[in-house]
Write a protein that holds these residues in place. Structure first.
Motif, mmCIF file in Angstrom:
data_model
loop_
_atom_site.group_PDB
_atom_site.id
_atom_site.type_symbol
_atom_site.label_atom_id
_atom_site.label_comp_id
_atom_site.label_asym_id
_atom_site.label_seq_id
_atom_site.Cartn_x
_atom_site.Cartn_y
_atom_site.Cartn_z
ATOM 1 N N THR A 1 0.865 -1.191 0.000
ATOM 2 C CA THR A 1 0.000 0.000 0.000
ATOM 3 C C THR A 1 0.902 1.243 0.000
ATOM 4 O O THR A 1 2.118 1.124 0.185
ATOM 5 C CB THR A 1 -0.877 0.043 1.271
ATOM 6 N N PRO A 2 0.325 2.435 -0.114
ATOM 7 C CA PRO A 2 1.161 3.649 -0.019
ATOM 8 C C PRO A 2 1.972 3.701 1.278
ATOM 9 O O PRO A 2 3.077 4.244 1.308
ATOM 10 C CB PRO A 2 0.124 4.780 -0.077
ATOM 11 N N MET A 3 1.437 3.108 2.363
ATOM 12 C CA MET A 3 2.171 3.149 3.637
ATOM 13 C C MET A 3 3.497 2.399 3.558
ATOM 14 O O MET A 3 4.527 2.878 4.030
ATOM 15 C CB MET A 3 1.319 2.549 4.764
ATOM 16 N N THR A 4 3.500 1.226 2.957
ATOM 17 C CA THR A 4 4.727 0.419 2.913
ATOM 18 C C THR A 4 5.650 0.855 1.767
ATOM 19 O O THR A 4 6.816 0.455 1.740
ATOM 20 C CB THR A 4 4.410 -1.080 2.756
ATOM 21 N N ALA A 5 5.122 1.685 0.848
ATOM 22 C CA ALA A 5 5.953 2.132 -0.286
ATOM 23 C C ALA A 5 7.174 2.905 0.204
ATOM 24 O O ALA A 5 8.194 2.977 -0.478
ATOM 25 C CB ALA A 5 5.110 2.989 -1.234
ATOM 26 N N GLU A 6 7.079 3.463 1.410
ATOM 27 C CA GLU A 6 8.216 4.253 1.924
ATOM 28 C C GLU A 6 9.249 3.388 2.661
ATOM 29 O O GLU A 6 10.291 3.881 3.070
ATOM 30 C CB GLU A 6 7.717 5.366 2.852
ATOM 31 N N ASN A 7 8.953 2.096 2.846
ATOM 32 C CA ASN A 7 9.897 1.224 3.563
ATOM 33 C C ASN A 7 11.062 0.815 2.660
ATOM 34 O O ASN A 7 10.837 0.271 1.582
ATOM 35 C CB ASN A 7 9.193 -0.048 4.062
ATOM 36 N N HIS A 8 12.265 1.085 3.148
ATOM 37 C CA HIS A 8 13.428 0.723 2.341
ATOM 38 C C HIS A 8 14.145 -0.484 2.946
ATOM 39 O O HIS A 8 15.346 -0.482 3.147
ATOM 40 C CB HIS A 8 14.364 1.929 2.191
ATOM 41 N N PHE A 9 13.375 -1.482 3.292
ATOM 42 C CA PHE A 9 13.963 -2.732 3.775
ATOM 43 C C PHE A 9 13.147 -3.877 3.190
ATOM 44 O O PHE A 9 12.023 -3.667 2.692
ATOM 45 C CB PHE A 9 13.985 -2.781 5.318
ATOM 46 N N ALA A 10 13.724 -5.067 3.240
ATOM 47 C CA ALA A 10 13.021 -6.226 2.673
ATOM 48 C C ALA A 10 11.782 -6.517 3.518
ATOM 49 O O ALA A 10 11.852 -6.563 4.747
ATOM 50 C CB ALA A 10 13.961 -7.431 2.684
ATOM 51 N N MET A 11 10.639 -6.680 2.831
ATOM 52 C CA MET A 11 9.389 -6.954 3.564
ATOM 53 C C MET A 11 8.949 -8.386 3.250
ATOM 54 O O MET A 11 8.406 -8.665 2.179
ATOM 55 C CB MET A 11 8.310 -5.955 3.152
ATOM 56 N N PRO A 12 9.223 -9.312 4.204
ATOM 57 C CA PRO A 12 8.909 -10.722 3.923
ATOM 58 C C PRO A 12 7.421 -10.945 3.688
ATOM 59 O O PRO A 12 6.582 -10.367 4.388
ATOM 60 C CB PRO A 12 9.391 -11.456 5.177
ATOM 61 N N PHE A 13 7.112 -11.779 2.703
ATOM 62 C CA PHE A 13 5.727 -12.193 2.386
ATOM 63 C C PHE A 13 4.812 -11.000 2.072
ATOM 64 O O PHE A 13 3.626 -11.027 2.384
ATOM 65 C CB PHE A 13 5.132 -13.035 3.529
ATOM 66 N N LEU A 14 5.376 -9.962 1.456
ATOM 67 C CA LEU A 14 4.576 -8.781 1.080
ATOM 68 C C LEU A 14 3.336 -9.226 0.291
ATOM 69 O O LEU A 14 3.441 -9.984 -0.674
ATOM 70 C CB LEU A 14 5.423 -7.834 0.215
ATOM 71 N N MET A 15 2.158 -8.768 0.725
ATOM 72 C CA MET A 15 0.909 -9.247 0.129
ATOM 73 C C MET A 15 0.225 -8.146 -0.678
ATOM 74 O O MET A 15 0.226 -6.972 -0.283
ATOM 75 C CB MET A 15 -0.020 -9.720 1.255
ATOM 76 N N ASN A 16 -0.375 -8.550 -1.781
ATOM 77 C CA ASN A 16 -1.165 -7.661 -2.614
ATOM 78 C C ASN A 16 -2.375 -7.142 -1.817
ATOM 79 O O ASN A 16 -2.988 -7.884 -1.061
ATOM 80 C CB ASN A 16 -1.611 -8.486 -3.841
ATOM 81 N N VAL A 17 -2.710 -5.858 -2.042
ATOM 82 C CA VAL A 17 -3.751 -5.240 -1.201
ATOM 83 C C VAL A 17 -5.154 -5.831 -1.441
ATOM 84 O O VAL A 17 -5.966 -5.898 -0.510
ATOM 85 C CB VAL A 17 -3.730 -3.699 -1.364
ATOM 86 N N ASP A 18 -5.438 -6.267 -2.665
ATOM 87 C CA ASP A 18 -6.766 -6.855 -2.924
ATOM 88 C C ASP A 18 -6.920 -8.187 -2.190
ATOM 89 O O ASP A 18 -7.979 -8.503 -1.667
ATOM 90 C CB ASP A 18 -6.996 -7.062 -4.422
ATOM 91 N N LYS A 19 -5.821 -8.938 -2.186
ATOM 92 C CA LYS A 19 -5.840 -10.214 -1.475
ATOM 93 C C LYS A 19 -6.030 -9.963 0.035
ATOM 94 O O LYS A 19 -6.789 -10.671 0.706
ATOM 95 C CB LYS A 19 -4.519 -10.951 -1.727
ATOM 96 N N ALA A 20 -5.337 -8.945 0.523
ATOM 97 C CA ALA A 20 -5.464 -8.601 1.950
ATOM 98 C C ALA A 20 -6.914 -8.221 2.274
ATOM 99 O O ALA A 20 -7.468 -8.656 3.281
ATOM 100 C CB ALA A 20 -4.525 -7.449 2.288
#
Ligand SMILES: NC(=O)c1ccc[n+]([C@@H]2O[C@H](COP(=O)([O-])OP(=O)(O)OC[C@H]3O[C@@H](n4cnc5c(N)ncnc54)[C@H](OP(=O)(O)O)[C@@H]3O)[C@@H](O)[C@H]2O)c1
Length: 253
Positions: free
Chosen positions: A187-206
Motif C-alpha cells: 500500500t502507499p504506507m509500505t511504499a516508503e519502507n526501504h527494507f526487505a518486507m517478507p511475504f509482502l501481500m497484494n492489497v486486494d488479497k489482503a
C-alpha cells in the motif's frame, strides 16, 4: 450483521490502501459505504472506483468532535452504521536520530486515539441498538518490540490490548469487536519502507482476507498466514532467543 438492519459501513482511512480495497469489496457485496480520511480527493477516487454506493465524509480521526458529528451525520444521511472499520493510520519506521516526541505523539494521536475517537463516536448508537461490528486495524508489528518500530509498533500493541479488553464488555451488549493484524501489505504506507518486507501481500488479497474474517466475525483476522505463524511463534520466545534473532536481523541493516 443483524438482518433487520441495512448493510451500512463506515471506513476511516478509506481513501487508499487496505481501507479503499475493503470498501470496493463491500460495495461489490451490496454494502453502502461511508469513507473518511483527510484528503477529499482520495476519498472521491475511492467513490469513482466503486462507481456507486460510496459516500465521502472527509475528516481527521484525531478530531474527536468531528468524529462524533460525522457518525451522527452518516446515520442521518445513510441509516444506522452496522460495520465500523477503523483503518486510518500512519506508520513510519524511524531511526534513533529521527525519534522525537512529536513523532511518538503523531503516531499515538492518529493510530490509537483516532480509534478511541471512532469508538466514542459509534458506541452510543451501537449500544442503544444492541448491534454493530467494530473492526480495528492493528498490526503484527504490535506483537513485540521491533528495531525502528518504536513510534509505530506500540500504537498497534495498544490497539490489540484495547480490543482484547473490550471484547467481553461489548459482547454482553450484542456488539462484536475484531482486531485485524496484517503483516506487510503493498500500500502507499509500505511504499516508503526501504527494507526487505517478507511475504509482502497484494492489497486486494489482503482486503479479501479481511472481508472473509469480517463475515465470520472472527476476533483476530491475520494475514499473510506464513508471516502470522512466524510472528506468533516469535511472540512466545523467551527474551534471550528473541533478542538474538532480532540482533541478527538488525545487524544486516
Ligand atoms: N500496509 C501494511 O503493511 C500494514 C500492515 C499492518 C497494519 N497496517 C495498518 O492498516 C491500516 C491501513 O494502512 P494502509 O497500509 O492501507 O495505509 P495507507 O494506504 O497509507 O492508508 C492509511 C489511510 O489513513 C488515512 N489517514 C492517515 N491519517 C489520518 C488522519 N489523521 N485522519 C484521517 N485519516 C487518516 C490516510 O488518508 P489521508 O492521508 O487522506 O488522511 C490513508 O488513506 C493502518 O492502520 C496501518 O497501520 C498496514
Amino acid at each position: 450483521m443483524q438482518t433487520s438492519l441495512a448493510r451500512i459501513a463506515w471506513i476511516t482511512g478509506g481513501g487508499s490502501g487496505i481501507g479503499q480495497a475493503l470498501c470496493l469489496k463491500l460495495v461489490r457485496a451490496g454494502w453502502t459505504v461511508a469513507v473518511s480520511g483527510r484528503r477529499p480527493e482520495a476519498l472521491q477516487e475511492t467513490a469513482r472506483l466503486a462507481a456507486g454506493n460510496v459516500y465521502t465524509y472527509p475528516l481527521d480521526v484525531s478530531d474527536l468532535e468531528a468524529m462524533r458529528q460525522m457518525a451522527t451525520r452518516i446515520e442521518s444521511e445513510l441509516g444506522p452504521i452496522t460495520l465500523a472499520v477503523f483503518s486510518a493510520g500512519i506508520g513510519h519506521f524511524l531511526k534513533l536520530d529521527q525519534l522525537r516526541a512529536e513523532a511518538f505523539a503523531e503516531h499515538m494521536q492518529t493510530n490509537y486515539l483516532g480509534v478511541i475517537n471512532g469508538l466514542d463516536a459509534v458506541l452510543p448508537a451501537f449500544r442503544q441498538r444492541h448491534a454493530g461490528h467494530i473492526v480495528i486495524l492493528a498490526s503484527l508489528a504490535g506483537y513485540r518490540g521491533l528495531p525502528q518500530g518504536a513510534a509505530y509498533a506500540p500504537t498497534k500493541a495498544a490497539l490489540i490490548n484495547l480490543a482484547e479488553s473490550l471484547r467481553f464488555p461489548l459482547e454482553r451488549e450484542g456488539i462484536t469487536i475484531s482486531v485485524c493484524n496484517p503483516g506487510f501489505i503493498d500500500t502507499p504506507m509500505t511504499a516508503e519502507n526501504h527494507f526487505a518486507m517478507p511475504f509482502l501481500m497484494n492489497v486486494d488479497k489482503a482486503a479479501e482476507r479481511l472481508y472473509r474474517g469480517i463475515l465470520k466475525r472472527k476476533f483476530e483476522i491475520v494475514f499473510p498466514r506464513r508471516l502470522a505463524w512466524l510472528t506468533k511463534f516469535m511472540r512466545i520466545l523467551p527474551y534471550p532467543i528473541y533478542f538474538a534473532l532480532m540482533k541478527k536481523f538488525y545487524s544486516h541493516k
